[in-house]
Scaffold this motif. Sequence first.
Motif, PDB file in Angstrom:
ATOM      1  N   ILE A  30       0.838  -1.231   0.010  1.00  0.00           N
ATOM      2  CA  ILE A  30      -0.062   0.214  -0.178  1.00  0.00           C
ATOM      3  C   ILE A  30       0.978   1.366   0.043  1.00  0.00           C
ATOM      4  N   THR A  31       2.015   1.259   0.654  1.00  0.00           N
ATOM      5  CA  THR A  31       3.075   2.387   0.495  1.00  0.00           C
ATOM      6  C   THR A  31       3.419   2.695  -0.783  1.00  0.00           C
ATOM      7  N   LEU A  32       3.952   1.732  -1.546  1.00  0.00           N
ATOM      8  CA  LEU A  32       4.310   1.886  -3.026  1.00  0.00           C
ATOM      9  C   LEU A  32       3.127   2.231  -3.838  1.00  0.00           C
ATOM     10  N   LYS A  33       1.695   1.743  -3.560  1.00  0.00           N
ATOM     11  CA  LYS A  33       0.737   2.098  -4.301  1.00  0.00           C
ATOM     12  C   LYS A  33       0.396   3.475  -4.018  1.00  0.00           C
ATOM     13  N   SER A  34       0.510   3.938  -2.845  1.00  0.00           N
ATOM     14  CA  SER A  34      -0.003   5.520  -2.510  1.00  0.00           C
ATOM     15  C   SER A  34       1.283   6.345  -3.045  1.00  0.00           C
ATOM     16  N   LEU A  35       2.485   6.164  -3.046  1.00  0.00           N
ATOM     17  CA  LEU A  35       3.412   6.975  -3.263  1.00  0.00           C
ATOM     18  C   LEU A  35       4.088   6.872  -4.562  1.00  0.00           C
ATOM     19  N   LEU A  36       4.085   6.006  -5.430  1.00  0.00           N
ATOM     20  CA  LEU A  36       4.823   5.893  -6.486  1.00  0.00           C
ATOM     21  C   LEU A  36       3.894   6.558  -7.413  1.00  0.00           C
ATOM     22  N   LYS A  37       4.680   7.333  -8.676  1.00  0.00           N
ATOM     23  CA  LYS A  37       3.943   7.910  -9.848  1.00  0.00           C
ATOM     24  C   LYS A  37       3.438   6.745 -10.644  1.00  0.00           C
ATOM     25  N   ALA A  38       2.505   7.072 -11.378  1.00  0.00           N
ATOM     26  CA  ALA A  38       1.786   6.139 -12.384  1.00  0.00           C
ATOM     27  C   ALA A  38       2.909   5.342 -13.057  1.00  0.00           C
ATOM     28  N   VAL A 129       0.554   5.432   4.125  1.00  0.00           N
ATOM     29  CA  VAL A 129       0.360   5.846   3.089  1.00  0.00           C
ATOM     30  C   VAL A 129       1.227   7.100   2.740  1.00  0.00           C
ATOM     31  N   ASN A 130       1.699   7.839   3.819  1.00  0.00           N
ATOM     32  CA  ASN A 130       2.191   8.971   3.564  1.00  0.00           C
ATOM     33  C   ASN A 130       3.871   8.988   3.613  1.00  0.00           C
ATOM     34  N   ASN A 131       4.218   8.118   4.209  1.00  0.00           N
ATOM     35  CA  ASN A 131       5.706   8.511   4.357  1.00  0.00           C
ATOM     36  C   ASN A 131       6.475   7.077   3.818  1.00  0.00           C
ATOM     37  N   PRO A 132       7.316   7.623   2.942  1.00  0.00           N
ATOM     38  CA  PRO A 132       7.856   6.687   2.013  1.00  0.00           C
ATOM     39  C   PRO A 132       8.609   5.681   2.882  1.00  0.00           C
ATOM     40  N   GLN A 133       9.280   5.578   4.007  1.00  0.00           N
ATOM     41  CA  GLN A 133       9.501   4.435   4.835  1.00  0.00           C
ATOM     42  C   GLN A 133       8.451   3.754   5.546  1.00  0.00           C
ATOM     43  N   GLY A 134       7.277   4.202   5.100  1.00  0.00           N
ATOM     44  CA  GLY A 134       6.035   3.273   5.403  1.00  0.00           C
ATOM     45  C   GLY A 134       5.935   2.986   6.882  1.00  0.00           C
ATOM     46  N   ALA A 135       6.646   3.619   7.876  1.00  0.00           N
ATOM     47  CA  ALA A 135       6.587   3.609   9.228  1.00  0.00           C
ATOM     48  C   ALA A 135       6.606   4.766   9.948  1.00  0.00           C
ATOM     49  N   CYS A 136       6.320   4.769  11.376  1.00  0.00           N
ATOM     50  CA  CYS A 136       6.249   5.918  11.799  1.00  0.00           C
ATOM     51  C   CYS A 136       7.475   6.938  11.917  1.00  0.00           C
TER      52      CYS A 136
END
Length: 151
Positions: A30-38, A129-136
């Motif tokens: 979900i992190t990649l899905k949120s933050l990667l460009k199309a 979904v916001n932080n590229p590291q996917g964690a706090c």
Amino acid sequence: MDCCTASNNTKVAITECPSCGGKGKTVQLITLKSLLKASALEIIEPVNSYLFCSDSACSIVYFSGNHSQTFLENDLKVPVYQKNQGADVPVCYCFDWTRERLLQSVGTNQKPSDQIKVHVQAGRCGCEVNNPQGACCLGNVNAFVRDIKEV
Ligand SMILES: [Zn+2]
């Protein structure tokens, strides 16, 4: 699932980055899905596991566990704190604490990590979904503020 709770029940696989050899940390799809460009999102393989490289000297942000794919900062919609020294880069992505804003907070009565902690405890953070590291981000915020104060 709370993204900011200790990771003792989340799966943390360690695999080396194909570029720097550093240990990557597993991120949820979900992190990649949120933050990667199309253009990058269009080639991810959801059967793969993906890991985050946090080495600031390495240009790779994500790589697949089988090393068949790598993604750079330019493949993401947002600047990546670990890879980008810019003042306008967020340290805390959820609540928009950039380096600049954290710098400004030092010397005032603001305590960014306390403010962030309140939001985290209230279940308001969305690090996955916001932080590229996917964690706090709190570890990064605390380290950054500590470094400012030591200068
Ligand atoms: Zn790397």
